[in-house]
Design a protein around this motif. Structure first.
Motif, PDB file in Angstrom:
ATOM      1  N   TRP A 192     107.912 -13.746 -64.599  1.00  0.00           N
ATOM      2  CA  TRP A 192     108.263 -12.338 -64.430  1.00  0.00           C
ATOM      3  C   TRP A 192     107.305 -11.435 -65.197  1.00  0.00           C
ATOM      4  O   TRP A 192     107.099 -10.276 -64.813  1.00  0.00           O
ATOM      5  CB  TRP A 192     109.690 -12.095 -64.902  1.00  0.00           C
ATOM      6  N   SER A 193     106.716 -11.935 -66.274  1.00  0.00           N
ATOM      7  CA  SER A 193     105.764 -11.112 -67.020  1.00  0.00           C
ATOM      8  C   SER A 193     104.538 -10.782 -66.180  1.00  0.00           C
ATOM      9  O   SER A 193     104.005  -9.667 -66.255  1.00  0.00           O
ATOM     10  CB  SER A 193     105.342 -11.841 -68.301  1.00  0.00           C
ATOM     11  N   VAL A 194     104.089 -11.740 -65.359  1.00  0.00           N
ATOM     12  CA  VAL A 194     102.942 -11.485 -64.482  1.00  0.00           C
ATOM     13  C   VAL A 194     103.318 -10.508 -63.380  1.00  0.00           C
ATOM     14  O   VAL A 194     102.525  -9.636 -62.993  1.00  0.00           O
ATOM     15  CB  VAL A 194     102.431 -12.816 -63.882  1.00  0.00           C
ATOM     16  N   ILE A 195     104.545 -10.610 -62.869  1.00  0.00           N
ATOM     17  CA  ILE A 195     104.984  -9.697 -61.807  1.00  0.00           C
ATOM     18  C   ILE A 195     105.107  -8.279 -62.339  1.00  0.00           C
ATOM     19  O   ILE A 195     104.718  -7.307 -61.679  1.00  0.00           O
ATOM     20  CB  ILE A 195     106.319 -10.187 -61.217  1.00  0.00           C
ATOM     21  N   ARG A 196     105.636  -8.128 -63.549  1.00  0.00           N
ATOM     22  CA  ARG A 196     105.798  -6.781 -64.111  1.00  0.00           C
ATOM     23  C   ARG A 196     104.479  -6.181 -64.578  1.00  0.00           C
ATOM     24  O   ARG A 196     104.338  -4.958 -64.618  1.00  0.00           O
ATOM     25  CB  ARG A 196     106.779  -6.823 -65.274  1.00  0.00           C
ATOM     26  N   SER A 197     103.521  -7.026 -64.947  1.00  0.00           N
ATOM     27  CA  SER A 197     102.254  -6.502 -65.457  1.00  0.00           C
ATOM     28  C   SER A 197     101.417  -5.854 -64.371  1.00  0.00           C
ATOM     29  O   SER A 197     100.564  -5.007 -64.666  1.00  0.00           O
ATOM     30  CB  SER A 197     101.446  -7.631 -66.104  1.00  0.00           C
ATOM     31  N   GLN A 198     101.637  -6.262 -63.101  1.00  0.00           N
ATOM     32  CA  GLN A 198     100.892  -5.714 -61.961  1.00  0.00           C
ATOM     33  C   GLN A 198      99.388  -5.866 -62.165  1.00  0.00           C
ATOM     34  O   GLN A 198      98.604  -4.928 -61.977  1.00  0.00           O
ATOM     35  CB  GLN A 198     101.248  -4.233 -61.736  1.00  0.00           C
ATOM     36  N   LYS A 199      98.952  -7.069 -62.547  1.00  0.00           N
ATOM     37  CA  LYS A 199      97.530  -7.323 -62.724  1.00  0.00           C
ATOM     38  C   LYS A 199      96.863  -7.430 -61.364  1.00  0.00           C
ATOM     39  O   LYS A 199      97.294  -8.205 -60.517  1.00  0.00           O
ATOM     40  CB  LYS A 199      97.313  -8.624 -63.505  1.00  0.00           C
ATOM     41  N   PRO A 200      95.815  -6.654 -61.119  1.00  0.00           N
ATOM     42  CA  PRO A 200      95.159  -6.725 -59.807  1.00  0.00           C
ATOM     43  C   PRO A 200      94.375  -8.017 -59.646  1.00  0.00           C
ATOM     44  O   PRO A 200      93.721  -8.500 -60.567  1.00  0.00           O
ATOM     45  CB  PRO A 200      94.235  -5.506 -59.815  1.00  0.00           C
ATOM     46  N   GLY A 201      94.451  -8.579 -58.461  1.00  0.00           N
ATOM     47  CA  GLY A 201      93.664  -9.756 -58.137  1.00  0.00           C
ATOM     48  C   GLY A 201      94.165 -11.045 -58.730  1.00  0.00           C
ATOM     49  O   GLY A 201      93.368 -11.970 -58.950  1.00  0.00           O
ATOM     50  N   VAL A 202      95.472 -11.168 -59.031  1.00  0.00           N
ATOM     51  CA  VAL A 202      95.993 -12.426 -59.568  1.00  0.00           C
ATOM     52  C   VAL A 202      95.893 -13.535 -58.521  1.00  0.00           C
ATOM     53  O   VAL A 202      95.400 -14.631 -58.793  1.00  0.00           O
ATOM     54  CB  VAL A 202      97.443 -12.235 -60.041  1.00  0.00           C
ATOM     55  N   PHE A 203      96.355 -13.267 -57.317  1.00  0.00           N
ATOM     56  CA  PHE A 203      96.281 -14.236 -56.228  1.00  0.00           C
ATOM     57  C   PHE A 203      95.467 -13.661 -55.058  1.00  0.00           C
ATOM     58  O   PHE A 203      95.716 -14.011 -53.907  1.00  0.00           O
ATOM     59  CB  PHE A 203      97.682 -14.617 -55.742  1.00  0.00           C
ATOM     60  N   GLU A 204      94.522 -12.812 -55.370  1.00  0.00           N
ATOM     61  CA  GLU A 204      93.742 -12.168 -54.314  1.00  0.00           C
ATOM     62  C   GLU A 204      92.947 -13.180 -53.512  1.00  0.00           C
ATOM     63  O   GLU A 204      92.901 -13.123 -52.279  1.00  0.00           O
ATOM     64  CB  GLU A 204      92.813 -11.129 -54.939  1.00  0.00           C
TER      65      GLU A 204
END
Length: 441
Positions: free
Chosen positions: A179-191
């Motif tokens: 959930w921390s990755v989902i809330r962080s909204q980091k661009p290109g995580v699974f791009e």
């Protein structure tokens, strides 16, 4: 008439045509052989250089400095700059660029272009540096995979499980996203992954529909090919952390070619969780099935969704009659009868339309079986009722001298729910203030 190639060689002044003599001769074969050898030698040389780079990067990452210094040329010393801070001289050591960063982009693309055929080499090249990773994204061939199912399942506080299923290749892969990755909204995580996908079905199971999750999925799905998307199913989804705009934003990029839209056994729903505006986002030319079943409201009170006559009238006006299951909706008896009448008038007599069309209306307080029979007879339709499974009552509606049949399945409210409904209607007769109503003069 036979087409002939225009002669660029002037044979009017020269009687002998040297091109015919050169074609298929030993000299032509020798030149072709030399070109192939040059091309293969260049490819072998670039592959050897790429292998040396990867070996060098692996050894330097493992911490074998002595071996690395023996193989590679010595890198220049760090550059020292002196600055003055509050009257004191401070020396700052700046790290000099490595020999990998000194390679020109043109040469680097030529080297990496010969490594894109092997997946292990591609992964090794991406681990060298950020620059190699960015260059590899441009030169690597992205093979689009037909993703049969993208299953997103909630894992409680742990996060979300994304399962990629491909029926063609008989492959599946599971990735857990915290959930921390989902809330962080980091661009290109699974791009890089979603760029390779042509998704056919998206399934959400046992997961809270929050705004953070919607934003995360929208950002990842924008890289995928959604032109083949056929099905969107939400099963046991918790609508408590969402509002009416959450589902609207999630449906916006997905409804162009959608054929099946299902919301089943969902909890924490409110009246505006699914409305006529949400169904209006569906493409009437492609949708074939709409199922809203097993609705469970927040608080346990007997309520109904804001899906009323507007949705049925819109589909009837556009000539689209998908198979529908409407549970706890605000549709009325007259509109359901009009929808049935429109189906008989607009559907053509063909072999495909000879089968019966089904519209299931469950636990809708404004639709009553006895009134439905009377309204159908008033419109000139024959209506026969028969007992279905459970609490369903099936009504077979037919026209005169036709084999087409429209089946309406009605399920009445249970006795406890009916008592609560009567109690709520009695309480609502007392004067209450509506915040959305405009006060009259």
């Amino acid at each position: 008439m036979e087409l002939q190639r225009k002669r660029s060689f002037n044979t009017s002044t020269v009687s002998h045509d040297f091109r015919k003599e050169y074609k298929g001769s030993f000299l032509e074969k020798k030149c072709m052989k030399q070109r192939k050898e040059q091309k293969s030698s260049k490819s072998i040389g670039l592959r050897s250089i790429a292998g040396w780079f990867l070996t060098k990067a692996k050894k330097s990452g493992a911490g074998t400095a002595s071996t690395t210094m023996a193989v590679a040329p010595k890198s220049p010393a760090p550059v020292a700059t002196k600055t003055t801070v509050k009257g004191q001289m401070v020396t700052v050591q700046e790290k000099s660029p490595s020999h990998f960063d000194r390679i020109p982009n043109e040469l680097l693309f030529e080297i990496l272009n010969h490594c894109k055929s092997e997946p292990t080499t591609v992964n090794a090249a991406r681990r060298v540096s950020r620059r190699f990773n960015a260059c590899m994204s441009h030169v690597a061939d992205v093979n689009v995979n037909d993703l049969s199912r993208l299953v997103i399942t909630g894992l409680g506080r742990k996060g979300v499980e994304m399962r990629w299923v491909s029926y063609v290749g008989q492959k599946t892969k599971v990735t857990v996203v915290p959930w921390s990755v989902i809330r962080s909204q980091k661009p290109g995580v699974f791009e890089f992954n979603f760029k390779r996908f042509a998704i056919q079905r998206i399934l959400l199971k046992n997961i809270p529909l929050s705004d953070d999750l919607v934003d995360f999925l929208r950002h990842q799905l924008q890289f995928s090919d959604l032109s083949k998307l056929l099905q969107l199913s939400l099963t046991q989804v918790d609508f408590s952390p969402s509002n009416c705009l959450s589902l609207h934003r999630f449906l916006a990029p997905l409804t162009k070619s959608l054929e099946i839209f299902e919301i089943t056994q969902c909890t924490g729903m409110r009246a505006d969780s699914v409305t006529d505006e949400h169904l209006a986002q569906l493409n009437a030319a492609t949708v074939r099935r709409i199922a809203i079943d097993g609705v469970r409201f927040a608080g346990g009170a007997t309520r109904q969704l804001d899906i009323g006559d507007g949705a049925l009238r819109r589909f009837a006006r556009l000539g689209a009659f998908p198979t529908m299951i409407l549970d706890r909706c605000a549709v009325t008896t007259n509109t359901v009868c009009d929808y049935t009448k429109e189906w008989f008038e607009q559907c053509n007599e063909s072999e495909k339309q000879l089968r019966s069309q089904v519209c299931t209306v469950k636990r809708c307080p404004r639709v009553k079986g006895s009134q439905f029979e009377a309204e159908c007879r008033r419109r000139g339709l024959r209506c026969k009722n028969r007992r279905g499974s459970g609490s369903l009552t099936l009504y077979n509606v037919q026209e005169e001298n036709t084999k087409r049949e429209f089946t309406i399945a009605l399920a009445a409210l249970e006795e406890k729910e009916m008592a609560e409904k009567l109690k709520i209607s009695t309480d609502s007769q007392q004067p209450q203030m509506n915040l959305l109503a405009v006060p009259s003069a």
